[in-house]
Each structure stands twice: as C-alpha cells, then as structure tokens.
Design a protein around this motif. Structure first.
Motif, PDB file in Angstrom:
ATOM      1  N   VAL A   1      26.523  56.422  61.263  1.00 28.82           N
ATOM      2  CA  VAL A   1      28.230  56.997  61.367  1.00 28.82           C
ATOM      3  C   VAL A   1      28.390  57.353  60.166  1.00 28.82           C
ATOM      4  N   ASN A   2      29.559  58.455  60.298  1.00 36.31           N
ATOM      5  CA  ASN A   2      30.222  58.978  59.480  1.00 36.31           C
ATOM      6  C   ASN A   2      31.184  57.820  58.561  1.00 36.31           C
ATOM      7  N   PRO A   3      31.059  57.089  57.675  1.00 40.29           N
ATOM      8  CA  PRO A   3      32.087  56.220  56.563  1.00 40.29           C
ATOM      9  C   PRO A   3      33.138  57.282  55.741  1.00 40.29           C
ATOM     10  N   GLU A   4      33.036  58.677  56.773  1.00 38.90           N
ATOM     11  CA  GLU A   4      34.185  58.960  55.848  1.00 38.90           C
ATOM     12  C   GLU A   4      35.715  59.074  56.821  1.00 38.90           C
ATOM     13  N   GLU A   5      35.419  58.615  57.978  1.00 38.95           N
ATOM     14  CA  GLU A   5      35.710  58.371  59.527  1.00 38.95           C
ATOM     15  C   GLU A   5      36.607  57.426  59.518  1.00 38.95           C
ATOM     16  N   ASP A   6      35.935  55.883  58.202  1.00 37.23           N
ATOM     17  CA  ASP A   6      36.487  54.714  58.890  1.00 37.23           C
ATOM     18  C   ASP A   6      37.762  55.055  58.560  1.00 37.23           C
ATOM     19  N   GLU A   7      38.691  55.584  57.456  1.00 36.18           N
ATOM     20  CA  GLU A   7      40.324  55.376  57.156  1.00 36.18           C
ATOM     21  C   GLU A   7      41.015  56.492  57.851  1.00 36.18           C
ATOM     22  N   TRP A   8      40.790  57.369  58.770  1.00 34.77           N
ATOM     23  CA  TRP A   8      40.508  57.757  60.053  1.00 34.77           C
ATOM     24  C   TRP A   8      41.216  56.468  61.163  1.00 34.77           C
ATOM     25  N   ILE A   9      40.342  55.899  61.552  1.00 35.07           N
ATOM     26  CA  ILE A   9      40.237  54.823  62.303  1.00 35.07           C
ATOM     27  C   ILE A   9      40.749  53.740  62.506  1.00 35.07           C
ATOM     28  N   LEU A  10      41.005  53.331  61.084  1.00 35.29           N
ATOM     29  CA  LEU A  10      42.106  52.940  60.535  1.00 35.29           C
ATOM     30  C   LEU A  10      43.240  52.675  61.146  1.00 35.29           C
ATOM     31  N   ALA A  11      43.962  53.728  60.399  1.00 38.06           N
ATOM     32  CA  ALA A  11      44.828  54.102  60.519  1.00 38.06           C
ATOM     33  C   ALA A  11      45.204  54.248  62.010  1.00 38.06           C
ATOM     34  N   HIS A  12      44.711  54.431  63.012  1.00 39.18           N
ATOM     35  CA  HIS A  12      44.789  54.361  64.568  1.00 39.18           C
ATOM     36  C   HIS A  12      45.131  52.671  65.155  1.00 39.18           C
ATOM     37  N   LEU A  13      43.788  52.288  64.198  1.00 34.35           N
ATOM     38  CA  LEU A  13      43.828  50.893  65.038  1.00 34.35           C
ATOM     39  C   LEU A  13      45.403  49.682  64.475  1.00 34.35           C
ATOM     40  N   LYS A  14      45.328  50.590  63.019  1.00 36.10           N
ATOM     41  CA  LYS A  14      47.257  49.773  62.467  1.00 36.10           C
ATOM     42  C   LYS A  14      48.165  50.978  63.888  1.00 36.10           C
ATOM     43  N   ALA A  15      48.006  51.377  64.119  1.00 35.94           N
ATOM     44  CA  ALA A  15      48.892  52.701  65.245  1.00 35.94           C
ATOM     45  C   ALA A  15      49.230  51.610  66.660  1.00 35.94           C
ATOM     46  N   PHE A  16      47.974  51.247  66.739  1.00 34.36           N
ATOM     47  CA  PHE A  16      47.967  50.633  68.061  1.00 34.36           C
ATOM     48  C   PHE A  16      48.576  49.300  67.831  1.00 34.36           C
ATOM     49  N   GLY A  17      48.390  48.267  66.930  1.00 28.29           N
ATOM     50  CA  GLY A  17      49.279  47.371  66.621  1.00 28.29           C
ATOM     51  C   GLY A  17      48.698  47.036  66.796  1.00 28.29           C
ATOM     52  N   ILE A  18      47.293  45.862  66.075  1.00 26.52           N
ATOM     53  CA  ILE A  18      46.275  45.136  65.889  1.00 26.52           C
ATOM     54  C   ILE A  18      47.178  44.259  65.164  1.00 26.52           C
ATOM     55  N   VAL A  19      47.302  43.241  65.331  1.00 29.68           N
ATOM     56  CA  VAL A  19      48.085  41.932  64.447  1.00 29.68           C
ATOM     57  C   VAL A  19      47.013  41.148  63.424  1.00 29.68           C
ATOM     58  N   PRO A  20      46.829  40.119  63.242  1.00 28.28           N
ATOM     59  CA  PRO A  20      46.879  38.901  62.320  1.00 28.28           C
ATOM     60  C   PRO A  20      46.628  38.074  63.803  1.00 28.28           C
ATOM     61  N   ASP A  21      45.702  37.545  64.587  1.00 27.88           N
ATOM     62  CA  ASP A  21      45.226  36.680  65.128  1.00 27.88           C
ATOM     63  C   ASP A  21      44.975  37.298  66.779  1.00 27.88           C
ATOM     64  N   ASP A  22      44.644  38.417  66.570  1.00 31.76           N
ATOM     65  CA  ASP A  22      44.692  39.112  68.258  1.00 31.76           C
ATOM     66  C   ASP A  22      43.263  39.236  68.669  1.00 31.76           C
ATOM     67  N   ARG A  23      43.157  38.580  69.485  1.00 32.99           N
ATOM     68  CA  ARG A  23      42.046  38.601  70.548  1.00 32.99           C
ATOM     69  C   ARG A  23      41.575  40.100  70.720  1.00 32.99           C
ATOM     70  N   VAL A  24      40.686  40.630  70.350  1.00 32.36           N
ATOM     71  CA  VAL A  24      40.434  42.559  70.300  1.00 32.36           C
ATOM     72  C   VAL A  24      38.646  42.436  70.685  1.00 32.36           C
ATOM     73  N   LEU A  25      38.584  43.200  72.190  1.00 32.41           N
ATOM     74  CA  LEU A  25      37.627  43.769  72.330  1.00 32.41           C
ATOM     75  C   LEU A  25      37.388  45.140  71.978  1.00 32.41           C
ATOM     76  N   ASP A  26      36.099  45.056  71.629  1.00 31.91           N
ATOM     77  CA  ASP A  26      35.394  46.595  71.368  1.00 31.91           C
ATOM     78  C   ASP A  26      34.446  47.296  72.575  1.00 31.91           C
ATOM     79  N   VAL A  27      34.764  47.494  73.516  1.00 32.66           N
ATOM     80  CA  VAL A  27      33.660  48.272  74.193  1.00 32.66           C
ATOM     81  C   VAL A  27      32.732  49.381  74.362  1.00 32.66           C
TER      82      VAL A  27
END
Ligand SMILES: C[S@@+](CC[C@H](N)C(=O)[O-])C[C@H]1O[C@@H](n2cnc3c(N)ncnc32)[C@H](O)[C@@H]1O
Length: 200
Positions: A18-44
């Motif tokens: 995987v391209n680690p340079e994409e991590d920042e972009w992905i993290l920004a999307h995950l934050k915008a998605f609203g993942i918060v502490p204590d969430d139960r998250v499934l990565d399909v």
C-alpha cells in the motif's frame, strides 16, 4: 463464496503493498466520517489491515476495531501487524457478526470486488446499529477504477464500481439514508446511515 476472487487475492497477499503517502488522506476521510473514541468499527475487505492503525488511533483503546476479509492470506499479514484489532475471515455477503454490532462500517477500495453487492449491503445494514453509518471510499472516480480493472487480465477485469449516483439509488433501495456523495477524479466517497433513533 466466490472462490476465484478469493484465490486471486490470496495469491496477491505476499506482495500486496500500500502507498503510505495515502494514509494522511485516508485519516482525514475517517475523521470526517465521524469516528470517535469508543466507536465499534468494522472494516469490510480489510486486506492486510492498512486501516487498522488509523482506526485505532481514532477509536482509542475503548473502541472495537474489526477487519474482515475472505482472503485468509491477507488476514494473516494483518494479524502479524498487530495494532490491537481483531481480524476475522468472513465473506462480506455473510458477515460473521450479530445484528446491530457496529457503529460504523468502512469499505475502502473493496466494493467493486464484491460480486453480490446488494447482498453485501444488506449484510452491512444488518450489522450496523440503528443510526450507524457506512462509508464507501476510493482514491479515484469509478471511471478510472473500472478502466484500471479492465486492463488487468484475470478475474477482476470485469469488477465494476457503479457511479456514486447509481450507488446512492442502490443504498436507498436497501433502506439506507444517503448522507453525502462525492465523486471526482481524486475521490469517490459515499456515506449512508441506517435509519434509527440514535444519531452517530
Ligand atoms: C483491492 S483489495 C483492498 C484491501 C484493503 N482495503 C486495502 O486498501 O489495502 C480488496 C480486498 O477485498 C477483499 N474482498 C473482496 N471481495 C470480498 C468479499 N466478498 N468478502 C470479503 N472480502 C472481500 C479481498 O480479499 C481484498 O483483500
């Protein structure tokens, strides 16, 4: 289980990078998605578990991060990486979880490979709690991705990502509320919510 696809991804697992340079972009999307502490998250379709450290960083150690994939060789690499996440072998069309188990579901770079998308979306709907949300994310638009797959010889050549507006219609048929869609050459993002009382 679609054996040819599973074999295809299993044989790619040892060299999957995987391209680690994409991590920042992905993290920004995950934050915008609203993942918060204590969430139960499934990565399909978690593959080798690239999202696990990013998800764990957002949920904290009180949350639950589960990656699922039908290719056990991909999962073996994900488990080896650690990251305090569970990695479980299951098909997106028959998820090995109880109903209403998750607050959020992510499907990153995986949706076109799921051969029965309606069945998988129904399964995702089932495992989300009322008010829970789904994010389908890619780093390019459907046209580019479909062209890329078409030039790969083999089982994924026909794999197809619908245009975001078509996916929106599909999600509505399955009783999701579509929250946001965005499709351009640099991003494909479709976010939907399972109706229910609690927001999230
Ligand atoms: C293109 S890879 C992306 C992997 C990972 N999300 C990443 O970004 O590195 C697609 C993944 O989806 C998995 N996959 C495809 N169809 C699946 C299905 N029906 N059920 C579970 N996993 C599936 C494959 O095994 C593969 O690991």
């Amino acid at each position: 289980m679609p054996t040819a696809h599973r074999n295809y991804f299993n044989q790619l697992a040892p060299t999957w990078s995987v391209n680690p340079e994409e991590d920042e972009w992905i993290l920004a999307h995950l934050k915008a998605f609203g993942i918060v502490p204590d969430d139960r998250v499934l990565d399909v379709g978690c593959g080798t578990g690239r999202l696990a450290p990013l998800l764990r960083c957002l949920t904290g150690h009180g949350g639950l991060v589960v990656g699922t994939d039908f290719a056990e060789h991909m999962l073996r690499r994900a488990r080896r990486a650690g990251n305090a996440c569970d990695h479980v072998c299951s098909d997106a069309c028959c998820l090995a979880y109880k109903s209403a188990s998750f607050d959020k579901v992510i499907c990153f770079s995986t949706f076109p490979h799921i051969l029965s998308p309606i069945v998988a979306l129904r399964e995702i709907h089932r495992v989300l709690r009322p008010g829970g949300r789904l994010l389908i994310l890619h780093t390019c638009c459907s046209r580019q991705l479909n062209e890329f797959h078409a030039q790969l010889n083999g089982v994924v050549a026909q794999d197809h990502l619908p245009r975001a507006q078509e996916l929106e219609k599909l999600l509505r048929r399955i009783s999701f509320n579509v929250v946001k869609i965005n499709e351009n050459p640099k991003e494909y993002r479709v976010e939907a919510r399972k109706p229910g009382e609690s927001a999230g």
